[in-house]
Write a protein that holds these residues in place. Structure first.
Motif, PDB file in Angstrom:
ATOM      1  N   PHE A 129       0.806  -1.222   0.000  1.00  0.00           N
ATOM      2  CA  PHE A 129       0.000   0.000   0.000  1.00  0.00           C
ATOM      3  C   PHE A 129       0.839   1.272   0.000  1.00  0.00           C
ATOM      4  N   PHE A 130       2.020   1.251   0.594  1.00  0.00           N
ATOM      5  CA  PHE A 130       2.809   2.460   0.798  1.00  0.00           C
ATOM      6  C   PHE A 130       3.922   2.616  -0.218  1.00  0.00           C
ATOM      7  N   PRO A 131       4.353   3.872  -0.430  1.00  0.00           N
ATOM      8  CA  PRO A 131       5.566   4.076  -1.222  1.00  0.00           C
ATOM      9  C   PRO A 131       6.721   3.326  -0.546  1.00  0.00           C
ATOM     10  N   PRO A 132       7.676   2.818  -1.312  1.00  0.00           N
ATOM     11  CA  PRO A 132       8.719   1.942  -0.760  1.00  0.00           C
ATOM     12  C   PRO A 132       9.619   2.562   0.313  1.00  0.00           C
ATOM     13  N   HIS A 133       9.708   3.870   0.372  1.00  0.00           N
ATOM     14  CA  HIS A 133      10.607   4.490   1.350  1.00  0.00           C
ATOM     15  C   HIS A 133       9.991   4.641   2.747  1.00  0.00           C
ATOM     16  N   TYR A 134       8.751   4.189   2.942  1.00  0.00           N
ATOM     17  CA  TYR A 134       8.122   4.285   4.260  1.00  0.00           C
ATOM     18  C   TYR A 134       8.396   3.032   5.100  1.00  0.00           C
ATOM     19  N   LYS A 135       8.603   3.247   6.385  1.00  0.00           N
ATOM     20  CA  LYS A 135       8.722   2.145   7.345  1.00  0.00           C
ATOM     21  C   LYS A 135       7.419   2.100   8.129  1.00  0.00           C
ATOM     22  N   VAL A 136       6.806   0.930   8.185  1.00  0.00           N
ATOM     23  CA  VAL A 136       5.531   0.760   8.873  1.00  0.00           C
ATOM     24  C   VAL A 136       5.767   0.003  10.176  1.00  0.00           C
ATOM     25  N   ASP A 137       5.333   0.603  11.281  1.00  0.00           N
ATOM     26  CA  ASP A 137       5.354  -0.060  12.587  1.00  0.00           C
ATOM     27  C   ASP A 137       3.915  -0.342  12.988  1.00  0.00           C
ATOM     28  N   ILE A 138       3.681  -1.553  13.466  1.00  0.00           N
ATOM     29  CA  ILE A 138       2.358  -1.940  13.955  1.00  0.00           C
ATOM     30  C   ILE A 138       2.532  -2.353  15.403  1.00  0.00           C
ATOM     31  N   LYS A 139       1.765  -1.727  16.284  1.00  0.00           N
ATOM     32  CA  LYS A 139       1.899  -1.995  17.720  1.00  0.00           C
ATOM     33  C   LYS A 139       0.536  -2.018  18.390  1.00  0.00           C
ATOM     34  N   VAL A 140       0.472  -2.700  19.527  1.00  0.00           N
ATOM     35  CA  VAL A 140      -0.732  -2.595  20.353  1.00  0.00           C
ATOM     36  C   VAL A 140      -0.630  -1.281  21.124  1.00  0.00           C
ATOM     37  N   SER A 141      -1.763  -0.679  21.403  1.00  0.00           N
ATOM     38  CA  SER A 141      -1.782   0.579  22.149  1.00  0.00           C
ATOM     39  C   SER A 141      -1.140   0.372  23.513  1.00  0.00           C
ATOM     40  N   PRO A 142      -0.367   1.350  23.969  1.00  0.00           N
ATOM     41  CA  PRO A 142       0.287   1.208  25.278  1.00  0.00           C
ATOM     42  C   PRO A 142      -0.716   0.887  26.393  1.00  0.00           C
ATOM     43  N   GLY A 143      -0.396  -0.162  27.140  1.00  0.00           N
ATOM     44  CA  GLY A 143      -1.237  -0.572  28.269  1.00  0.00           C
ATOM     45  C   GLY A 143      -2.475  -1.375  27.902  1.00  0.00           C
ATOM     46  N   SER A 144      -2.638  -1.709  26.613  1.00  0.00           N
ATOM     47  CA  SER A 144      -3.861  -2.403  26.192  1.00  0.00           C
ATOM     48  C   SER A 144      -3.734  -3.922  26.141  1.00  0.00           C
ATOM     49  N   HIS A 145      -2.524  -4.451  26.344  1.00  0.00           N
ATOM     50  CA  HIS A 145      -2.334  -5.901  26.277  1.00  0.00           C
ATOM     51  C   HIS A 145      -1.368  -6.341  27.363  1.00  0.00           C
ATOM     52  N   ALA A 146      -1.667  -7.461  27.976  1.00  0.00           N
ATOM     53  CA  ALA A 146      -0.851  -7.979  29.076  1.00  0.00           C
ATOM     54  C   ALA A 146       0.576  -8.318  28.625  1.00  0.00           C
ATOM     55  N   ASP A 147       0.750  -8.706  27.362  1.00  0.00           N
ATOM     56  CA  ASP A 147       2.062  -9.086  26.844  1.00  0.00           C
ATOM     57  C   ASP A 147       2.480  -8.129  25.718  1.00  0.00           C
ATOM     58  N   GLU A 148       2.272  -6.850  25.956  1.00  0.00           N
ATOM     59  CA  GLU A 148       2.473  -5.793  24.967  1.00  0.00           C
ATOM     60  C   GLU A 148       3.847  -5.834  24.288  1.00  0.00           C
ATOM     61  N   GLU A 149       4.898  -5.929  25.071  1.00  0.00           N
ATOM     62  CA  GLU A 149       6.259  -5.896  24.524  1.00  0.00           C
ATOM     63  C   GLU A 149       6.506  -7.072  23.575  1.00  0.00           C
ATOM     64  N   SER A 150       6.084  -8.249  23.960  1.00  0.00           N
ATOM     65  CA  SER A 150       6.273  -9.440  23.133  1.00  0.00           C
ATOM     66  C   SER A 150       5.469  -9.355  21.835  1.00  0.00           C
ATOM     67  N   VAL A 151       4.222  -8.906  21.920  1.00  0.00           N
ATOM     68  CA  VAL A 151       3.378  -8.778  20.730  1.00  0.00           C
ATOM     69  C   VAL A 151       3.997  -7.775  19.764  1.00  0.00           C
TER      70      VAL A 151
END
Length: 154
Positions: A100-122
């Motif tokens: 979907f994005f132009p090739p020079h973009y870096k996409v990060d996908i994360k769970v919202s802070p504090g929304s998951h018990a294992d946030e760092e691992s996910v």
């Protein structure tokens, strides 16, 4: 859907109307957060016959773009803190957005802070290319991702 649902009674919200746009948003190669949201909002939740938008897993505000740095951050909020489908949701987002994005973009996908018990691992799993590639080689997991992406039940 699985028999032993983790969240048997999720809160379901109404879908928002799509915003009609006529201008060419990619004319200057800029990325519009609303355009990204429109592209991913209908992904079906792995556990329920509702979209990520309907379950408030994703919102327009959960997508940020920094054109100068070439970074896109998508945060999502699982419906419960111990959601076992959080990585599947993240994989669905990553697969849908792959081209979907132009090739020079870096996409990060994360769970919202504090929304998951294992946030760092996910978060680590969702942003590690080798882990994502390995997960998508699993035929059962790939089938689940494809069902979420291409479901016509919504």
């Amino acid at each position: 859907m699985t028999l032993g649902l983790i969240n048997a009674n999720p809160v379901v919200h109404a879908k928002k109307e799509r915003v009609a746009r006529t201008e060419d948003l990619h004319a200057d190669d800029a990325v519009d957060p609303l355009e990204i949201y429109d592209f991913v909002r209908d992904i079906r939740d792995p556990e329920h016959p509702y979209s990520l938008e309907q379950l408030s897993v994703l919102s327009e505000e959960s997508i940020t773009v920094d054109d100068k740095m070439g970074r896109i951050l998508i945060t999502f909020t699982p419906t419960i803190q111990h959601c076992s489908m959080a990585t599947v949701i993240g994989l669905c987002l990553r697969v849908k957005l792959k081209h979907f994005f132009p090739p020079h973009y870096k996409v990060d996908i994360k769970v919202s802070p504090g929304s998951h018990a294992d946030e760092e691992s996910v978060n680590k799993q969702l942003n590690d290319k080798e882990r994502v590639a390995a997960a998508l080689e699993n035929p059962n997991l790939r089938q689940l991702v494809d069902e979420c992406l291409y479901s016509n039940e919504l």
